[in-house]
Scaffold this motif. Structure first.
Motif, PDB file in Angstrom:
ATOM      1  N   GLY A  72      16.027 117.420  14.136  1.00 19.25           N
ATOM      2  CA  GLY A  72      15.963 116.356  12.959  1.00 19.25           C
ATOM      3  C   GLY A  72      14.710 116.673  11.623  1.00 19.25           C
ATOM      4  O   GLY A  72      15.386 117.323  11.003  1.00 19.25           O
ATOM      5  N   THR A  73      14.581 115.080  11.686  1.00 22.68           N
ATOM      6  CA  THR A  73      13.952 115.181  10.508  1.00 22.68           C
ATOM      7  C   THR A  73      13.055 114.104  11.002  1.00 22.68           C
ATOM      8  O   THR A  73      12.743 113.504  11.937  1.00 22.68           O
ATOM      9  N   ALA A  74      11.391 115.190  11.035  1.00 22.11           N
ATOM     10  CA  ALA A  74      10.158 114.904  11.611  1.00 22.11           C
ATOM     11  C   ALA A  74       8.980 114.432  10.476  1.00 22.11           C
ATOM     12  O   ALA A  74       9.157 115.741   9.725  1.00 22.11           O
ATOM     13  N   SER A  94      19.233 108.422   6.649  1.00 22.64           N
ATOM     14  CA  SER A  94      20.929 107.727   6.868  1.00 22.64           C
ATOM     15  C   SER A  94      21.493 108.987   6.376  1.00 22.64           C
ATOM     16  O   SER A  94      21.227 109.220   5.492  1.00 22.64           O
ATOM     17  N   GLY A  95      22.477 109.163   6.961  1.00 25.64           N
ATOM     18  CA  GLY A  95      23.432 110.070   5.842  1.00 25.64           C
ATOM     19  C   GLY A  95      23.175 111.551   6.033  1.00 25.64           C
ATOM     20  O   GLY A  95      22.419 111.992   6.775  1.00 25.64           O
ATOM     21  N   LEU A 118      14.748 108.988   2.638  1.00 23.46           N
ATOM     22  CA  LEU A 118      15.338 109.483   4.037  1.00 23.46           C
ATOM     23  C   LEU A 118      16.191 108.204   4.883  1.00 23.46           C
ATOM     24  O   LEU A 118      16.759 108.060   5.240  1.00 23.46           O
ATOM     25  N   ARG A 119      15.342 106.869   4.702  1.00 17.21           N
ATOM     26  CA  ARG A 119      15.914 106.007   5.222  1.00 17.21           C
ATOM     27  C   ARG A 119      17.021 105.044   4.457  1.00 17.21           C
ATOM     28  O   ARG A 119      17.497 104.787   5.002  1.00 17.21           O
ATOM     29  N   GLU A 120      17.128 105.701   3.427  1.00 16.40           N
ATOM     30  CA  GLU A 120      18.383 105.144   2.473  1.00 16.40           C
ATOM     31  C   GLU A 120      18.924 105.711   2.465  1.00 16.40           C
ATOM     32  O   GLU A 120      20.731 106.021   1.777  1.00 16.40           O
ATOM     33  N   GLY A 121      19.023 107.080   2.570  1.00 13.34           N
ATOM     34  CA  GLY A 121      20.329 108.626   2.442  1.00 13.34           C
ATOM     35  C   GLY A 121      20.179 108.635   0.939  1.00 13.34           C
ATOM     36  O   GLY A 121      20.795 108.793   0.526  1.00 13.34           O
ATOM     37  N   ASP A 122      19.458 108.205   0.595  1.00 14.65           N
ATOM     38  CA  ASP A 122      19.615 108.717  -0.933  1.00 14.65           C
ATOM     39  C   ASP A 122      18.659 109.934  -1.744  1.00 14.65           C
ATOM     40  O   ASP A 122      18.037 110.085  -1.868  1.00 14.65           O
ATOM     41  N   ALA A 123      20.398 110.591  -2.327  1.00 18.93           N
ATOM     42  CA  ALA A 123      19.466 112.388  -2.530  1.00 18.93           C
ATOM     43  C   ALA A 123      18.982 112.000  -3.203  1.00 18.93           C
ATOM     44  O   ALA A 123      18.105 113.096  -3.268  1.00 18.93           O
ATOM     45  N   PRO A 124      19.359 111.894  -4.713  1.00 18.28           N
ATOM     46  CA  PRO A 124      18.856 111.688  -5.821  1.00 18.28           C
ATOM     47  C   PRO A 124      17.196 111.356  -5.850  1.00 18.28           C
ATOM     48  O   PRO A 124      16.569 111.713  -6.154  1.00 18.28           O
ATOM     49  N   ALA A 125      16.861 110.006  -5.062  1.00 24.09           N
ATOM     50  CA  ALA A 125      15.378 109.877  -4.285  1.00 24.09           C
ATOM     51  C   ALA A 125      14.852 111.059  -4.123  1.00 24.09           C
ATOM     52  O   ALA A 125      13.555 111.336  -4.331  1.00 24.09           O
ATOM     53  N   ALA A 184      24.104 124.779   3.292  1.00 25.00           N
ATOM     54  CA  ALA A 184      23.387 123.743   4.783  1.00 25.00           C
ATOM     55  C   ALA A 184      23.350 122.430   4.713  1.00 25.00           C
ATOM     56  O   ALA A 184      23.329 122.029   3.000  1.00 25.00           O
ATOM     57  N   PHE A 185      23.397 122.383   5.782  1.00 24.17           N
ATOM     58  CA  PHE A 185      23.503 120.593   5.965  1.00 24.17           C
ATOM     59  C   PHE A 185      22.447 120.239   6.748  1.00 24.17           C
ATOM     60  O   PHE A 185      21.445 120.891   7.806  1.00 24.17           O
ATOM     61  N   GLY A 186      21.897 119.057   6.136  1.00 22.09           N
ATOM     62  CA  GLY A 186      20.783 118.419   7.325  1.00 22.09           C
ATOM     63  C   GLY A 186      20.848 116.358   7.645  1.00 22.09           C
ATOM     64  O   GLY A 186      21.389 116.416   6.543  1.00 22.09           O
ATOM     65  N   PRO A 187      20.078 116.400   8.603  1.00 23.10           N
ATOM     66  CA  PRO A 187      19.766 116.774   9.470  1.00 23.10           C
ATOM     67  C   PRO A 187      20.329 117.306  10.693  1.00 23.10           C
ATOM     68  O   PRO A 187      21.791 116.910  10.635  1.00 23.10           O
ATOM     69  N   VAL A 188      20.361 118.129  11.845  1.00 24.28           N
ATOM     70  CA  VAL A 188      20.917 118.678  12.695  1.00 24.28           C
ATOM     71  C   VAL A 188      19.715 118.407  13.830  1.00 24.28           C
ATOM     72  O   VAL A 188      18.182 118.766  13.768  1.00 24.28           O
TER      73      VAL A 188
END
Ligand SMILES: C[C@@](CO)(OP(=O)(O)O)[C@H](O)COP(=O)(O)OP(=O)(O)OC[C@H]1O[C@@H](n2ccc(N)nc2=O)[C@H](O)[C@@H]1O
Ligand SMILES: Nc1ncnc2c1ncn2[C@@H]1O[C@H](COP(=O)(O)OP(=O)(O)O)[C@@H](O)[C@H]1O
Length: 308
Positions: A153-155, A170-171, A217-224, A297-301
């Motif tokens: 995940g993300t931690a 999210s996302g 991370l909470r908002e799933g905001d990739a540019p941020a 690749a993508f995350g989180p996994v």
């Protein structure tokens, strides 16, 4: 080969804040780990060989990075299996097969990942039934990044990086990893970080987690997220491998939302807007100077888990 097969992800560090050097030779960190869809596989099977009392755990390594990995008791997966057997207090045997995709000494915790996978596979193979927290505790003694390879995940990790708190995300985030020729030694990069700091005479701040990063991370905001990536080991990695500056520039100029050296490097990580954008970035990075290749690749996994 029968047995138990476990798939385990690589990681990228979204924040790596390095505190002062401790008396035990480690640094206090704030280390935000993010597991990504680049996997090794470890299979643990009962040995099909008689005897071998002297070598209860043997290992074979396959994949393009196999030549750079010890196939001996120094292998982190072997050390993890031996530590698990010791904790169980019984003699156990296993043949390990590691199929590597994660770049070796690349700053993506490939060795730590294999140690985590060996713990999960042998726990299953030997019918020990140890819960995840116990495996994470055993893993922390093998390496600071092993507990995260189990958790996934993300931690955020503090201490050496082994004390983990899962983070709400999210996302899905899409990445490109530019693979370099040859690895960088993690302890050497930390040592160079200390040397550069001593040379600058700058005070070493106590590491604190980035609130804007947690919000992205909470908002799933990739540019941020791209704007908040940070790595205190990056100047040291660039000092030891100057060609990485050009690789980072190529990715940034091609429109990456963020560009950073992953952990101790030399892999460079680029955050993309989407899977399609990641594909386009990878195509542009493949020919960058000093770049052995580029993978998406993508995350989180999830962390280490039985494959299939
Ligand atoms: C830098 C990071 C970032 O996640 O990983 P990579 O980028 O190498 O994958 C980690 O801190 C690496 O973790 P890991 O590779 O497990 O390190 P360990 O085996 O525990 O320690 C290897 C060496 O790295 C240095 N080290 C490691 C962790 C830490 N908090 N402080 C340190 O100074 C020490 O010199 C130590 O002897
Ligand atoms: N199973 C393994 N996979 C990768 N590297 C391993 C393994 N076992 C031991 N090593 C050693 O660990 C070092 C690389 O560790 P790795 O976790 O791949 O690097 P990084 O910490 O930079 O991500 C190399 O010196 C390699 O020889």
């Amino acid at each position: 080969m029968g047995g138990v097969t476990v798939r385990v992800p690589a990681k990228v560090n979204l924040q790596l804040a390095v505190g002062p050097l401790r008396d035990d030779g480690y640094h206090d960190l704030v280390n935000v780990f993010h597991a990504v869809s680049l996997f090794d596989e470890v299979t643990a099977a009962e040995p099909d060989r008689a005897g071998a009392a002297d070598r209860p755990v043997r290992v074979r390594v396959e994949g393009e990075w196999a030549a750079d990995v010890p196939a001996s008791d120094d292998n982190l997966a072997v050390r993890a299996a031996a530590a698990l057997a010791a904790r169980a207090g019984r003699s156990y045997r296993a043949d390990l097969l590691i199929r590597k995709t994660i770049p070796v000494a690349g700053g993506m915790a490939g060795g730590s990942a294999d140690a985590a996978a060996a713990l999960v596979a042998c726990n299953e193979l030997w019918g020990l039934g140890l819960p995840l927290p116990d495996l994470m505790e055993i893993g922390a003694d093998i390496g600071s990044d092993v507990p995260f390879a189990l958790l996934g995940g993300t931690a955020v990790g503090t201490g050496r990086g082994e004390r983990l708190t899962a983070l709400e995300t999210s996302g899905v985030f899409h990445w490109v990893f530019a693979l370099a020729d040859g690895g960088l030694s993690t302890p050497r990069v930390y040592g160079e970080c200390d040397r550069l700091r001593a040379e600058a005479g700058a005070a070493v701040p106590w590491p604190r987690v980035s609130e804007p990063l947690l919000a992205a991370l909470r908002e799933g905001d990739a540019p941020a997220l791209g704007r908040t990536l940070s790595n205190d080991l990056q100047p040291a990695a660039l000092a030891l491998r100057p060609s990485l500056a050009a690789t980072l520039r190529v990715g940034r100029d091609a429109g990456a939302l963020g560009a950073i050296v992953s952990g101790s490097g030399p892999t460079c990580a680029f955050l993309a807007e989407s899977a399609e954008h990641a594909g386009a970035l990878a195509a542009g990075l493949k020919d960058a100077e000093g770049c052995r290749g580029a993978v998406t690749a993508f995350g989180p996994v999830p962390g280490a888990a039985p494959a299939g």
